[in-house]
Design a protein around this motif. Structure first.
Motif, mmCIF file in Angstrom:
data_model
loop_
_atom_site.group_PDB
_atom_site.id
_atom_site.type_symbol
_atom_site.label_atom_id
_atom_site.label_comp_id
_atom_site.label_asym_id
_atom_site.label_seq_id
_atom_site.Cartn_x
_atom_site.Cartn_y
_atom_site.Cartn_z
ATOM 1 N N LEU A 120 43.848 44.330 41.317
ATOM 2 C CA LEU A 120 43.407 43.699 42.561
ATOM 3 C C LEU A 120 44.398 42.648 43.055
ATOM 4 C CD1 LEU A 120 39.602 43.309 41.766
ATOM 5 C CD2 LEU A 120 40.631 44.881 43.408
ATOM 6 N N SER A 121 44.963 41.868 42.130
ATOM 7 C CA SER A 121 45.938 40.855 42.545
ATOM 8 C C SER A 121 47.206 41.496 43.076
ATOM 9 C CB SER A 121 46.254 39.920 41.379
ATOM 10 O OG SER A 121 46.761 40.648 40.264
ATOM 11 N N CYS A 122 47.638 42.618 42.486
ATOM 12 C CA CYS A 122 48.807 43.335 42.995
ATOM 13 C C CYS A 122 48.536 43.905 44.382
ATOM 14 C CB CYS A 122 49.204 44.457 42.038
ATOM 15 S SG CYS A 122 49.957 43.893 40.503
ATOM 16 N N LEU A 164 45.213 36.307 50.863
ATOM 17 C CA LEU A 164 45.478 35.281 49.857
ATOM 18 C C LEU A 164 44.192 34.717 49.257
ATOM 19 C CD1 LEU A 164 48.437 33.243 51.420
ATOM 20 C CD2 LEU A 164 48.520 34.886 49.536
ATOM 21 N N CYS A 165 43.128 34.603 50.076
ATOM 22 C CA CYS A 165 41.899 34.011 49.556
ATOM 23 C C CYS A 165 41.249 34.898 48.505
ATOM 24 C CB CYS A 165 40.921 33.731 50.698
ATOM 25 S SG CYS A 165 40.014 35.162 51.313
ATOM 26 N N SER A 166 41.575 36.192 48.497
ATOM 27 C CA SER A 166 41.023 37.072 47.463
ATOM 28 C C SER A 166 41.520 36.682 46.072
ATOM 29 C CB SER A 166 41.385 38.530 47.759
ATOM 30 O OG SER A 166 42.787 38.735 47.704
ATOM 31 N N LEU A 167 42.684 36.031 46.000
ATOM 32 C CA LEU A 167 43.217 35.597 44.709
ATOM 33 C C LEU A 167 42.390 34.467 44.104
ATOM 34 C CD1 LEU A 167 47.052 35.627 45.557
ATOM 35 C CD2 LEU A 167 45.734 37.362 44.318
ATOM 36 N N LEU A 168 41.627 33.751 44.941
ATOM 37 C CA LEU A 168 40.778 32.677 44.426
ATOM 38 C C LEU A 168 39.652 33.209 43.552
ATOM 39 C CD1 LEU A 168 40.427 30.502 47.667
ATOM 40 C CD2 LEU A 168 41.731 29.904 45.620
ATOM 41 N N LYS A 207 32.272 40.439 35.753
ATOM 42 C CA LYS A 207 33.541 40.554 36.460
ATOM 43 C C LYS A 207 33.582 41.760 37.389
ATOM 44 C CE LYS A 207 35.911 42.884 32.595
ATOM 45 N NZ LYS A 207 37.020 42.759 31.630
ATOM 46 N N VAL A 208 32.752 42.769 37.130
ATOM 47 C CA VAL A 208 32.693 43.923 38.034
ATOM 48 C C VAL A 208 32.117 43.495 39.384
ATOM 49 C CG1 VAL A 208 31.731 46.220 38.390
ATOM 50 C CG2 VAL A 208 32.469 45.519 36.105
ATOM 51 N N MET A 209 31.126 42.608 39.359
ATOM 52 C CA MET A 209 30.542 42.088 40.594
ATOM 53 C C MET A 209 31.586 41.326 41.403
ATOM 54 S SD MET A 209 27.284 39.505 40.987
ATOM 55 C CE MET A 209 28.152 38.165 40.167
ATOM 56 N N VAL A 210 32.391 40.522 40.728
ATOM 57 C CA VAL A 210 33.457 39.781 41.403
ATOM 58 C C VAL A 210 34.502 40.752 41.953
ATOM 59 C CG1 VAL A 210 35.223 37.997 41.137
ATOM 60 C CG2 VAL A 210 33.074 37.817 39.877
ATOM 61 N N ALA A 211 34.820 41.785 41.166
ATOM 62 C CA ALA A 211 35.811 42.769 41.611
ATOM 63 C C ALA A 211 35.343 43.508 42.863
ATOM 64 C CB ALA A 211 36.094 43.771 40.487
ATOM 65 N N VAL A 212 34.051 43.781 42.961
ATOM 66 C CA VAL A 212 33.499 44.443 44.151
ATOM 67 C C VAL A 212 33.697 43.568 45.383
ATOM 68 C CG1 VAL A 212 31.344 45.179 45.248
ATOM 69 C CG2 VAL A 212 31.836 45.862 42.904
ATOM 70 N N GLU A 213 33.467 42.267 45.239
ATOM 71 C CA GLU A 213 33.646 41.347 46.367
ATOM 72 C C GLU A 213 35.116 41.257 46.769
ATOM 73 O OE1 GLU A 213 32.056 36.943 47.778
ATOM 74 O OE2 GLU A 213 31.765 37.620 45.718
ATOM 75 N N VAL A 214 36.010 41.195 45.778
ATOM 76 C CA VAL A 214 37.442 41.141 46.075
ATOM 77 C C VAL A 214 37.889 42.416 46.776
ATOM 78 C CG1 VAL A 214 39.760 41.022 45.068
ATOM 79 C CG2 VAL A 214 37.931 39.583 44.157
ATOM 80 N N PHE A 215 37.435 43.570 46.280
ATOM 81 C CA PHE A 215 37.815 44.835 46.895
ATOM 82 C C PHE A 215 37.302 44.928 48.332
ATOM 83 C CE2 PHE A 215 37.016 49.317 47.899
ATOM 84 C CZ PHE A 215 38.280 49.853 47.698
ATOM 85 N N SER A 216 36.100 44.423 48.584
ATOM 86 C CA SER A 216 35.558 44.442 49.948
ATOM 87 C C SER A 216 36.402 43.582 50.886
ATOM 88 C CB SER A 216 34.107 43.953 49.937
ATOM 89 O OG SER A 216 33.294 44.785 49.143
#
Length: 305
Positions: free
Chosen positions: A38-40, A85-89, A253-262
């Motif tokens: 996700l960060s990449c 950039l805010c997704s990295l937070l 962390k899967v829940m957080v990953a879903v938000e980042v991906f969205s």
């Protein structure tokens, strides 16, 4: 055993239930495969947005770049940079500062982006109506009245965020019971009502932008990028409508990953649908990026009609 000892919250019993073992602390880390992916993605999309911004600055005097208000295009690109950039937070060990910045930053950044799309769409409509005989909307277009939508929308979102921080701000949440042998560290949203108010406000802006762009989709292509904005808003709304049920059905962390991906998917949708077609013409088909070509296209459409 005559007496049983319960393990502390940060520990769990081994298989033989003779000893207490420390639980593994888990969160969406940068060195985790999911966090690294996700960060990449976020950094690549950030770099691509910078490239698009550079293309626009270099070709700012060409007709296709100047169409639909160059200033609004710059604002939209800069807001998308902050969205990526805010997704990295959301990645890394949560703390009280990042938990607050996560929600506030992406809420305001997306408000700027979506309200800018709305302003660009209204500019398209005004530009077309100015050319229609009997219309008295030229002063709205010349005065840049559509750009006032952006600060108004931002102020409303900031007020909602301020209420959120005042009532029940986001904070670090330590969950030691959901997964056996793990301590999950995530950011608690605080006030759920405030969270959905911020998200709902974004949704209403996106729905308004989609409606205006959809109604303006058949205006002449010489002025019009409403079709692209219609697709971008459709994708944006689809991502966040899908986000809600998936978000509530996951944990950790899967829940957080879903938000980042969205966040990444909706931002990439805006970038790809609105700017990539223009960059294609600028770089690959420069012969179409001329006033003469636009006049010929307009004349042919008028002649056919």
């Amino acid at each position: 055993m005559d007496q049983c000892m319960k393990c502390p919250e940060d520990q769990y019993a081994n298989a033989e239930q003779k000893h207490c073992l420390y639980k593994d602390v888990t969160f969406l880390a940068f060195d985790d495969p999911l966090g690294m992916t996700l960060s990449c993605m976020a950094l690549c999309l950030f770099a691509f947005t910078i490239l698009v911004l550079g293309i626009y600055v270099k070709h700012q005097d060409t007709p296709i770049v100047r169409a639909n208000n160059l200033t609004l295009s710059y604002i939209l690109l800069i807001s998308l940079i902050f969205c990526f950039l805010c997704s990295l937070l959301f990645i890394g060990h949560p703390n009280s500062v990042t938990c607050i910045l996560q929600q506030i930053t992406y809420g305001v950044s997306f408000t700027v982006a979506v309200s800018t799309v709305l302003a660009k769409t209204i500019t398209v409509v005004l530009a077309f109506k100015v050319t229609t005989p009997g219309r008295r909307m030229k002063w709205l277009l010349v005065s840049g009245a559509s750009t006032y939508i952006i600060p108004i929308c931002i102020i409303i979102q900031i007020i909602l965020c301020a209420i959120w921080l005042g009532v029940s701000p986001p904070s670090v949440d330590i969950d030691a019971h959901s997964e056996h042998g793990h301590i999950i560290i995530v950011c608690n949203k605080g006030s759920v009502t405030a969270f959905y108010s911020v998200l709902g406000y974004l949704g209403s802006l996106a729905l308004g932008s989609f409606t205006v762009a959809f109604l303006a989709r058949n205006l002449p292509d010489t002025f019009n990028e409403a079709k692209f904005m219609t697709f971008s808003m459709l994708l944006f709304c689809s991502v966040w409508v899908t986000f809600l049920p998936v978000y509530h059905s996951t944990k950790g962390k899967v829940m957080v990953a879903v938000e980042v991906f969205s966040i990444l998917a909706s931002s990439a949708g805006l970038l790809g649908c609105i700017f990539v077609p223009k960059c294609y013409i600028i770089l690959i088909r420069p012969e179409r990026n001329s006033l003469q070509k636009l006049r010929e296209k307009t004349f042919s459409r008028t002649h056919i009609s």
